[in-house]
Design a protein around this motif. Structure first.
Motif, PDB file in Angstrom:
ATOM      1  N   MET A  35       1.330 -42.560  -3.892  1.00 16.87           N
ATOM      2  CA  MET A  35       1.472 -41.446  -4.818  1.00 16.87           C
ATOM      3  C   MET A  35       2.949 -41.232  -5.158  1.00 16.87           C
ATOM      4  O   MET A  35       3.813 -41.245  -4.277  1.00 16.87           O
ATOM      5  N   LYS A  36       3.235 -41.057  -6.439  1.00 15.24           N
ATOM      6  CA  LYS A  36       4.601 -40.788  -6.869  1.00 15.24           C
ATOM      7  C   LYS A  36       4.982 -39.371  -6.504  1.00 15.24           C
ATOM      8  O   LYS A  36       4.290 -38.413  -6.849  1.00 15.24           O
ATOM      9  N   ARG A  37       6.072 -39.227  -5.754  1.00 11.18           N
ATOM     10  CA  ARG A  37       6.514 -37.902  -5.314  1.00 11.18           C
ATOM     11  C   ARG A  37       7.282 -37.207  -6.431  1.00 11.18           C
ATOM     12  O   ARG A  37       8.135 -37.793  -7.099  1.00 11.18           O
ATOM     13  N   ARG A  38       6.970 -35.933  -6.646  1.00 14.58           N
ATOM     14  CA  ARG A  38       7.663 -35.153  -7.656  1.00 14.58           C
ATOM     15  C   ARG A  38       8.979 -34.613  -7.106  1.00 14.58           C
ATOM     16  O   ARG A  38       9.112 -34.379  -5.908  1.00 14.58           O
ATOM     17  N   THR A  39       9.931 -34.426  -7.993  1.00  9.98           N
ATOM     18  CA  THR A  39      11.231 -33.882  -7.601  1.00  9.98           C
ATOM     19  C   THR A  39      11.469 -32.572  -8.347  1.00  9.98           C
ATOM     20  O   THR A  39      10.808 -32.268  -9.340  1.00  9.98           O
ATOM     21  N   ALA A  40      12.420 -31.816  -7.857  1.00 11.75           N
ATOM     22  CA  ALA A  40      12.752 -30.524  -8.473  1.00 11.75           C
ATOM     23  C   ALA A  40      14.205 -30.525  -8.910  1.00 11.75           C
ATOM     24  O   ALA A  40      14.960 -31.466  -8.635  1.00 11.75           O
ATOM     25  N   GLU A  41      14.611 -29.450  -9.572  1.00 12.54           N
ATOM     26  CA  GLU A  41      15.998 -29.323  -9.997  1.00 12.54           C
ATOM     27  C   GLU A  41      16.922 -29.356  -8.777  1.00 12.54           C
ATOM     28  O   GLU A  41      16.610 -28.768  -7.745  1.00 12.54           O
ATOM     29  N   PRO A  42      18.085 -30.027  -8.899  1.00 11.15           N
ATOM     30  CA  PRO A  42      19.030 -30.089  -7.767  1.00 11.15           C
ATOM     31  C   PRO A  42      19.908 -28.837  -7.713  1.00 11.15           C
ATOM     32  O   PRO A  42      21.121 -28.909  -7.513  1.00 11.15           O
ATOM     33  N   TYR A  43      19.332 -27.690  -7.940  1.00 13.79           N
ATOM     34  CA  TYR A  43      20.040 -26.421  -7.862  1.00 13.79           C
ATOM     35  C   TYR A  43      19.017 -25.312  -7.692  1.00 13.79           C
ATOM     36  O   TYR A  43      17.814 -25.512  -7.904  1.00 13.79           O
ATOM     37  N   LYS A  44      19.458 -24.130  -7.281  1.00 12.88           N
ATOM     38  CA  LYS A  44      18.577 -22.968  -7.235  1.00 12.88           C
ATOM     39  C   LYS A  44      19.187 -21.864  -8.086  1.00 12.88           C
ATOM     40  O   LYS A  44      20.390 -21.869  -8.380  1.00 12.88           O
ATOM     41  N   ILE A  45      18.361 -20.917  -8.497  1.00 11.38           N
ATOM     42  CA  ILE A  45      18.757 -19.914  -9.473  1.00 11.38           C
ATOM     43  C   ILE A  45      19.290 -18.662  -8.780  1.00 11.38           C
ATOM     44  O   ILE A  45      18.640 -18.118  -7.884  1.00 11.38           O
ATOM     45  N   LYS A  46      20.497 -18.224  -9.182  1.00  7.76           N
ATOM     46  CA  LYS A  46      21.100 -17.019  -8.617  1.00  7.76           C
ATOM     47  C   LYS A  46      21.049 -15.843  -9.581  1.00  7.76           C
ATOM     48  O   LYS A  46      21.079 -14.686  -9.166  1.00  7.76           O
ATOM     49  N   ALA A  47      21.053 -16.109 -10.865  1.00  7.33           N
ATOM     50  CA  ALA A  47      21.027 -15.052 -11.880  1.00  7.33           C
ATOM     51  C   ALA A  47      20.087 -15.475 -12.989  1.00  7.33           C
ATOM     52  O   ALA A  47      19.914 -16.669 -13.235  1.00  7.33           O
ATOM     53  N   VAL A  48      19.455 -14.509 -13.632  1.00  6.36           N
ATOM     54  CA  VAL A  48      18.538 -14.824 -14.725  1.00  6.36           C
ATOM     55  C   VAL A  48      18.932 -14.035 -15.964  1.00  6.36           C
ATOM     56  O   VAL A  48      19.512 -12.951 -15.874  1.00  6.36           O
ATOM     57  N   GLU A  49      18.632 -14.591 -17.111  1.00 10.16           N
ATOM     58  CA  GLU A  49      18.848 -13.933 -18.396  1.00 10.16           C
ATOM     59  C   GLU A  49      17.503 -13.792 -19.081  1.00 10.16           C
ATOM     60  O   GLU A  49      16.853 -14.798 -19.380  1.00 10.16           O
TER      61      GLU A  49
END
Length: 473
Positions: free
Chosen positions: A1-15
């Protein structure tokens, strides 16, 4: 099974994003003269107009804003930026500018004289404008495959060496102040140049005493494609690939608002000390002191930090793969897009998308407007409107590629946003015969795509002849 990846960062502030309903989008579009550049950003749901200056900066970059040295001359922040450019790109001399076109202005004024020719691997709007305003004629020397949106070539940004040699023999090397090489090529669909081609161009130009100047705006993306596609580079780091790329040039213009991961700034870099001395004198007239070039110290600090962050292999891998994530959904749905998917954007082939519209009916401008009307997604025309007019005949330049650019800002949107964009494009394709052409009602004399205004050609005066837009509210 092909493993999914995520963004190489996490969110600190949102707009928060604003979602207008269909009638509100219709009114906003009409008020903007059907030009996506003139839509207020607060009326846009997902903004894919450009990747220039729209980057989300990192926590470390935000931290540098507090340590910026705002001295008028000799700022500590300037020396940090200068060191970063020298270390990562390898040039001897650096002149800061407020953004990339400031560097283009300096280069064009210093190098071009009336009657010169500047060959390049496909034009870019502001670059060609500066060249022409200083008396040069742009000559396209990109490989023919770059003008075919469906042709799948790993390095569609390559220079055709035979075209370059023919121009040299035709006009003489003394009439060619430099060859302008974009890495990557924006208007070809974000397509890269191979390392071998850069090396071959540089060797040919050295033989004839012609400088090679890069438009290095998206050089990190180009380096990734070399790492991925070119033999002998798979195991090399992005940093090492970049250093070799720039060794095959005499200088570059850089818009730091793209691969340097900042919201403003740029620079002109070179190896020629005499050219540097002239640039130091000229920058004072147009930008500011040679140690700030129109930038605040905090902006130089952020750009220096961004240069180091941009060469992280994990960052650039995610960057390219997010663009592909959108592109592959559209290809699977049968949407005509430029292949292969480029580094910074997915380019819709508007002439294939809207075959019922003639070139003079502005299919790319019409499609960009229709996309906003459908879902609030803002994109950019890159076709006959962007092409401008021939400076001699006054006729419209008619580029072979008539494209709509879905440009992905860096570290801003998630793949869920890409899903929304894909759904809207696919929905429009299913009712593409309902999209009317546009006519230009106001045309600025230079770089008309920024401020031109349009109106629908349909008898009803509506962009969508059967109002069946998305139900997004």
């Amino acid at each position: 099974m092909k493993r999914r990846t995520a963004e190489p960062y996490k969110i600190k502030a949102v707009e928060p994003l604003k979602m207008l309903n269909e009638q509100e989008r219709k009114e906003a579009l009409k008020k903007a003269g059907y030009n996506t550049f003139l839509i207020n950003s607060e009326d846009v749901y997902i903004d894919l107009l450009t990747d220039s200056g729209t980057t989300a900066m990192s926590d470390r970059q935000w931290g540098t804003l507090m340590t910026g040295d705002e001295a008028y001359a000799g700022s500590k922040s300037w020396y940090k930026l200068e060191q970063a450019v020298k270390e990562i790109y390898g040039y001897n001399f650096v002149i800061p500018t407020h953004q990339g076109r400031g560097a283009e202005n300096l280069l064009s004024q210093m190098k071009i004289k009336e009657g010169d020719y500047v060959p390049g691997n496909m034009y870019f709007t502001t670059t060609r404008a500066h060249q022409e305003l200083n008396g040069a004629t742009f000559v396209d020397i990109i490989i023919d495959e770059a003008h075919d949106s469906l042709y799948d070539h790993p390095f569609k940004g390559n220079v055709d060496l035979s075209k370059l040699e023919s121009l040299i023999h035709e006009v003489g090397a003394e009439k060619i102040p430099y060859v302008c090489i974009a890495v990557t090529v924006n208007l070809a669909g974000g397509q890269p140049v191979s390392m071998k081609n850069m090396r071959d161009v540089y060797e040919l130009c050295q033989k004839h005493g012609i400088d090679v100047m890069y438009d290095a705006t998206r050089c990190v993306e180009n380096a990734f494609f070399i790492q991925e596609r070119e033999e002998g580079y798979t195991d090399k780091s992005i940093k090492d690939i970049l250093k070799e790329m720039f060794s095959y040039s005499d200088g570059c213009t850089m818009s730091g608002k793209k691969d340097c991961l900042v919201n403003t700034g740029g620079f002109l870099a070179m190896n020629d000390e005499k050219l540097y001395t002239r640039a130091r004198e000229l920058v004072v007239l147009y930008e500011g002191m040679p140690s700030y070039g129109g930038l605040a110290g905090r902006d130089m600090e952020a750009m220096a930090q961004g240069i180091y962050e941009s060469i992280d292999d994990n960052y650039i891998k995610h960057r390219i793969h997010q663009v592909r994530y959108l592109g592959e959904q559209l290809i699977e749905a049968g949407i005509p897009v430029v292949k292969p998917i480029g580094g910074h954007a997915v380019f819709l082939d508007a002439r294939e998308f809207l075959p019922h519209l003639k070139h003079e009916e502005l299919p790319a401008q019409s499609l960009a407007a229709a996309l906003y009307l459908d879902s609030g997604v803002r994109s950019m025309e890159r076709g006959i409107v962007s092409g401008g007019r021939n400076k001699v005949t006054g006729e419209n330049n008619k580029p072979k590629l008539e494209l709509v650019r879905l440009t992905i800002p860096r570290r801003v949107y998630t793949n869920n946003h890409m899903d929304v964009v894909a759904d809207s494009v696919i929905s429009l394709y299913e009712k593409r015969d309902q999209i009317s052409g546009l006519k230009m009602t106001y045309e600025p004399p230079t770089l008309r795509f920024f401020n031109a205004r349009f109106e629908p050609l349909s008898p009803s005066g509506e962009l969508m002849t059967n109002e069946t837009s998305s139900t997004t509210t």
